[in-house]
Design a protein around this motif. Structure first.
Motif, PDB file in Angstrom:
ATOM      1  N   GLU A 231       0.829  -1.207   0.000  1.00 41.89           N
ATOM      2  CA  GLU A 231       0.000   0.000   0.000  1.00 41.89           C
ATOM      3  C   GLU A 231       0.861   1.253   0.000  1.00 41.89           C
ATOM      4  O   GLU A 231       0.535   2.264  -0.634  1.00 41.89           O
ATOM      5  CB  GLU A 231      -0.932  -0.036   1.209  1.00 41.89           C
ATOM      6  N   TYR A 274      -6.329   2.174  -8.992  1.00 41.52           N
ATOM      7  CA  TYR A 274      -6.834   2.824  -7.779  1.00 41.52           C
ATOM      8  C   TYR A 274      -7.914   1.925  -7.176  1.00 41.52           C
ATOM      9  O   TYR A 274      -9.058   1.915  -7.619  1.00 41.52           O
ATOM     10  CB  TYR A 274      -7.403   4.207  -8.101  1.00 41.52           C
ATOM     11  N   SER A 275      -7.547   1.166  -6.185  1.00 41.85           N
ATOM     12  CA  SER A 275      -8.477   0.276  -5.504  1.00 41.85           C
ATOM     13  C   SER A 275      -8.483   0.567  -4.015  1.00 41.85           C
ATOM     14  O   SER A 275      -7.473   0.976  -3.449  1.00 41.85           O
ATOM     15  CB  SER A 275      -8.096  -1.197  -5.737  1.00 41.85           C
ATOM     16  N   VAL A 276      -9.625   0.347  -3.387  1.00 36.43           N
ATOM     17  CA  VAL A 276      -9.803   0.582  -1.957  1.00 36.43           C
ATOM     18  C   VAL A 276      -9.884  -0.776  -1.275  1.00 36.43           C
ATOM     19  O   VAL A 276     -10.693  -1.627  -1.670  1.00 36.43           O
ATOM     20  CB  VAL A 276     -11.088   1.396  -1.691  1.00 36.43           C
ATOM     21  N   TYR A 277      -9.062  -0.992  -0.237  1.00 34.28           N
ATOM     22  CA  TYR A 277      -8.972  -2.309   0.395  1.00 34.28           C
ATOM     23  C   TYR A 277      -9.604  -2.309   1.792  1.00 34.28           C
ATOM     24  O   TYR A 277      -9.732  -1.270   2.438  1.00 34.28           O
ATOM     25  CB  TYR A 277      -7.513  -2.754   0.465  1.00 34.28           C
ATOM     26  N   PRO A 285     -12.972   1.142   4.823  1.00 35.67           N
ATOM     27  CA  PRO A 285     -11.673   1.049   4.141  1.00 35.67           C
ATOM     28  C   PRO A 285     -10.508   1.144   5.124  1.00 35.67           C
ATOM     29  O   PRO A 285     -10.586   1.841   6.134  1.00 35.67           O
ATOM     30  CB  PRO A 285     -11.690   2.255   3.197  1.00 35.67           C
ATOM     31  N   SER A 289      -5.898   3.176   2.178  1.00 37.20           N
ATOM     32  CA  SER A 289      -6.688   3.260   0.949  1.00 37.20           C
ATOM     33  C   SER A 289      -7.223   4.658   0.682  1.00 37.20           C
ATOM     34  O   SER A 289      -7.826   4.901  -0.366  1.00 37.20           O
ATOM     35  CB  SER A 289      -7.856   2.273   1.008  1.00 37.20           C
ATOM     36  N   ARG A 372     -11.912  -5.658  -1.754  1.00 37.83           N
ATOM     37  CA  ARG A 372     -11.635  -4.327  -2.326  1.00 37.83           C
ATOM     38  C   ARG A 372     -12.863  -3.725  -2.982  1.00 37.83           C
ATOM     39  O   ARG A 372     -13.894  -4.390  -3.171  1.00 37.83           O
ATOM     40  CB  ARG A 372     -10.514  -4.445  -3.365  1.00 37.83           C
TER      41      ARG A 372
END
Length: 378
Positions: A231, A274-277, A285, A289, A372
């Protein structure tokens, strides 16, 4: 051409991250902890005729310090105290039992992959040898013994610094010359003494890192403690993208093509860069992220005519129905963040992707990548 450059840059970033974390795995989590506990005991044998204790009988005190070599194995040194007194209809006696032990510790929760169904419940196994003494009002001096101890400790994580514990241990004394009541002289000099302890207590984790080895999940191949290094690398690459000038001129033998920065960012969004974990079974999130959300938010502000699909995913642990609901909740929460930042709800469309079957489910690190939210610009 643009996609190739982006993918190549990201691949190089991952290679550098792997080379760095392989040499620094041991620095990613805390290893020391203190253990304090109190509870009840049951001395099983030997006893003189007419002497016995309640079941269970108060009380037990225990204090230890533990060091974990990694997230599965460690050592601990601990000391314990047992008060041994008679039950009401027993002959009276008052004995004290003291011990000091060095024990090997196995993190059974990580060995058995508890992380596939919980992030707050753990299990430790411990066993070792030590020195002990029995003292009683019935004789002078101390009966000195060697002991063997084995037990299991259940854990409930209250925070990254404290865990509630419940332990059950069995202690076997060798060369016990006195019964627990202090009256009888046993003939057997082997492991003739048996004592059981049940305690409730706390693990207090020490160190500068956010997680202790008890709760860190490592990949079987790279032994990477978690996704924090990945990250961080993503965040660094995002900063580099922000420095791209408004117009990039790409010269070709015949023509000159002008590619705008916003087109590159759009392609990176659509390519799931661009991904949110999310943590396991969570819909909020993770902290690292926020950079991805900021990048998508900036793009939407600069392109007021653009709309966005917000696609939520879960890993393959659990039922398909539950994963569908969880993936939808994750996407809804990201939508709420964008709405609060000023983006109209009419521009945002939530899609529940359910379990992401494109990522293998046998690796915990892979499952982390599956949990995600991704985006698609329309």
């Amino acid at each position: 051409m643009k996609k190739s450059v982006i993918i190549l840059a990201f691949a190089l970033g991952l290679t550098g991250m792997n080379a760095q974390t392989e040499g620094n795995t041991s620095k990613n989590f805390n290893k020391w902890s203190l253990e304090l506990a109190g509870g009840v005991n049951k001395p099983q044998k030997p006893f003189s005729d007419g002497y016995y204790t309640s079941t269970p009988s108060p009380w037990v005190g225990d204090f230890g310090i533990r060091y974990m070599f990694n997230n599965k194995f460690g050592l601990k040194a601990d000391v314990g105290y047992n008060s041994l007194t008679n039950k009401k209809n027993s002959l009276e006696f008052n004995s004290k039992y003291y011990r000091a032990d060095l024990q090997a510790v196995a993190n059974l929760g990580r060995i058995m992959n508890f992380e596939t169904w919980t992030n707050t419940i753990g299990l430790l196994g411990h066993t070792g040898f030590g020195y002990s003494q029995l003292r009683s009002d019935s004789f002078s001096g101390a009966d000195e013994m060697l002991n063997f101890i084995a037990g299991v400790t259940g854990q409930i994580k209250l925070s990254n610094r404290i865990a509630l514990t419940g332990d059950f241990s069995a202690i076997f004394n060798a060369s016990q010359d006195r019964s627990f009541d202090g009256v009888y002289l046993p003939d057997n000099r082997g492991f003739s003494g048996v004592l059981f302890n049940a305690t409730v207590g706390l693990n207090v984790y020490l160190g500068k890192h956010s997680k202790h080895a008890d709760w860190v999940v490592m990949d079987n191949n790279s032994n990477n403690a978690d996704l924090s290094a990945l990250e961080n690398k993503v965040a660094q690459l995002e900063e580099q993208v922000k420095k791209v000038p408004e117009k990039v001129i790409v010269e070709k033998p015949v023509t000159t093509t002008i590619v705008s920065d916003k087109d590159i960012v759009r392609e990176m969004i659509d390519s799931k860069y661009y991904s949110v974990y999310f943590d396991f079974n969570k819909a909020t999130p993770i902290e690292n992220s926020t950079a991805a959300i900021d990048a998508v938010l900036t793009y939407l502000r600069k392109n007021p005519s653009a709309n966005l699909d917000i696609i939520g995913y879960a890993d393959q642990v659990g039922s398909s129905e539950y994963n569908e609901k969880l993936s939808n909740k994750r996407a809804q929460n990201v939508k709420t963040i964008l709405e609060k930042a000023g983006i109209s709800s009419s521009r945002l469309n939530v899609v529940a992707g359910g379990a992401d079957t494109s990522i293998q489910k046998d690796s915990e690190e892979a499952r982390r990548l599956a949990r995600r939210v991704t985006f698609k610009v329309k």
